[in-house]
Design a protein around this motif. Sequence first.
Motif, PDB file in Angstrom:
ATOM      1  N   ALA A 179     -13.201   0.302  11.241  1.00 30.61           N
ATOM      2  CA  ALA A 179     -12.532  -0.433  12.319  1.00 30.61           C
ATOM      3  C   ALA A 179     -11.910   0.492  13.358  1.00 30.61           C
ATOM      4  O   ALA A 179     -11.914   0.180  14.554  1.00 30.61           O
ATOM      5  N   PHE A 180     -11.341   1.629  12.932  1.00 31.49           N
ATOM      6  CA  PHE A 180     -10.738   2.549  13.899  1.00 31.49           C
ATOM      7  C   PHE A 180     -11.800   3.075  14.853  1.00 31.49           C
ATOM      8  O   PHE A 180     -11.610   3.080  16.072  1.00 31.49           O
ATOM      9  N   GLY A 181     -12.920   3.508  14.301  1.00 31.93           N
ATOM     10  CA  GLY A 181     -13.998   4.000  15.145  1.00 31.93           C
ATOM     11  C   GLY A 181     -14.528   2.924  16.080  1.00 31.93           C
ATOM     12  O   GLY A 181     -14.847   3.190  17.240  1.00 31.93           O
ATOM     13  N   TRP A 182     -14.584   1.694  15.588  1.00 32.53           N
ATOM     14  CA  TRP A 182     -15.060   0.556  16.386  1.00 32.53           C
ATOM     15  C   TRP A 182     -14.144   0.346  17.588  1.00 32.53           C
ATOM     16  O   TRP A 182     -14.609   0.213  18.720  1.00 32.53           O
ATOM     17  N   GLN A 183     -12.848   0.326  17.348  1.00 37.03           N
ATOM     18  CA  GLN A 183     -11.890   0.126  18.441  1.00 37.03           C
ATOM     19  C   GLN A 183     -11.951   1.260  19.454  1.00 37.03           C
ATOM     20  O   GLN A 183     -11.788   1.051  20.663  1.00 37.03           O
ATOM     21  N   ALA A 184     -12.170   2.475  18.966  1.00 38.54           N
ATOM     22  CA  ALA A 184     -12.244   3.617  19.877  1.00 38.54           C
ATOM     23  C   ALA A 184     -13.565   3.669  20.620  1.00 38.54           C
ATOM     24  O   ALA A 184     -13.627   4.138  21.761  1.00 38.54           O
ATOM     25  N   ALA A 185     -14.635   3.191  19.988  1.00 34.03           N
ATOM     26  CA  ALA A 185     -15.965   3.306  20.580  1.00 34.03           C
ATOM     27  C   ALA A 185     -16.206   2.302  21.700  1.00 34.03           C
ATOM     28  O   ALA A 185     -16.910   2.614  22.676  1.00 34.03           O
ATOM     29  N   LEU A 186     -15.647   1.105  21.606  1.00 31.32           N
ATOM     30  CA  LEU A 186     -15.970   0.069  22.585  1.00 31.32           C
ATOM     31  C   LEU A 186     -15.617   0.483  24.018  1.00 31.32           C
ATOM     32  O   LEU A 186     -16.440   0.324  24.930  1.00 31.32           O
TER      33      LEU A 186
END
Length: 259
Positions: A179-186
């Motif tokens: 989830a952390f990577g997802w939030q940063a990637a968007l």
Amino acid sequence: MSVSEGPRGGTDEPGYPERAAATAPSVAGLDERVTHCRACPRLVAWREQVAREGRRAYAGWDYWARPVPGFGPDDARLLVIGLAPAAHGGNRTGRMFTGDRSGDVLYAALHRVGLASRPESTDIDDGLRLYGTRVTAPVHCAPPANRPTPGERDTCRPWLAGELRLLRPTVRAVVVLGAFGWQAALPALAAGGWSVPRPRPAFAHGAHHTLAATDGGPDLELFGCYHVSQRNTFTGRLTPAMLTDVLGRAARAAGLTAP
């Protein structure tokens, strides 16, 4: 490229990542600039402290102790985005997801799918090659307790946005781990040339979204996967079969394997 060939301003300034990433002429040039970044004082202090103190299991190792660039070809069709290097993993070896339990799980799965030359990754000279695939992270320095702050995430984001910009001609699918990577990637994906819906897609294991291109180029297939952390793999929340399934679907979407 030496750091002196990059943009003006010290590598310890908060604005260095944005300036340096925006003007990087190639993936290799961006990787070189990443390794000189000192924009987050807490992360710099931690990565260097870990290198000085080491760990008994790695006695004699000369730790990398710098930001860890992405790993893989500069014309990758599939990009795997994690969280950050591990203190005694990538921070030790200098290569993303190398030398720790998470890397063991990830590279074994990439090998099963046919995207890696070998099922394990121990150090930067182990001969591992990735096929059409690149592995990176939204935070390039090892953080204390594996938890970057939101400010550190945002300061580091231009590196990922720049990497996506430079991979734009070839990348067709992205797998985000956790989830952390997802939030940063968007936000980085939006900056890289794709339209991210609002409200933003929620993270979930197995999530799949098609992001329309904003520049007339090909769309991007976005996949979510639980992170390959020991907490997830030891408890069975993420099994080898689950990871292989997501990577396999993403590889097919990227055109790396037969449908």
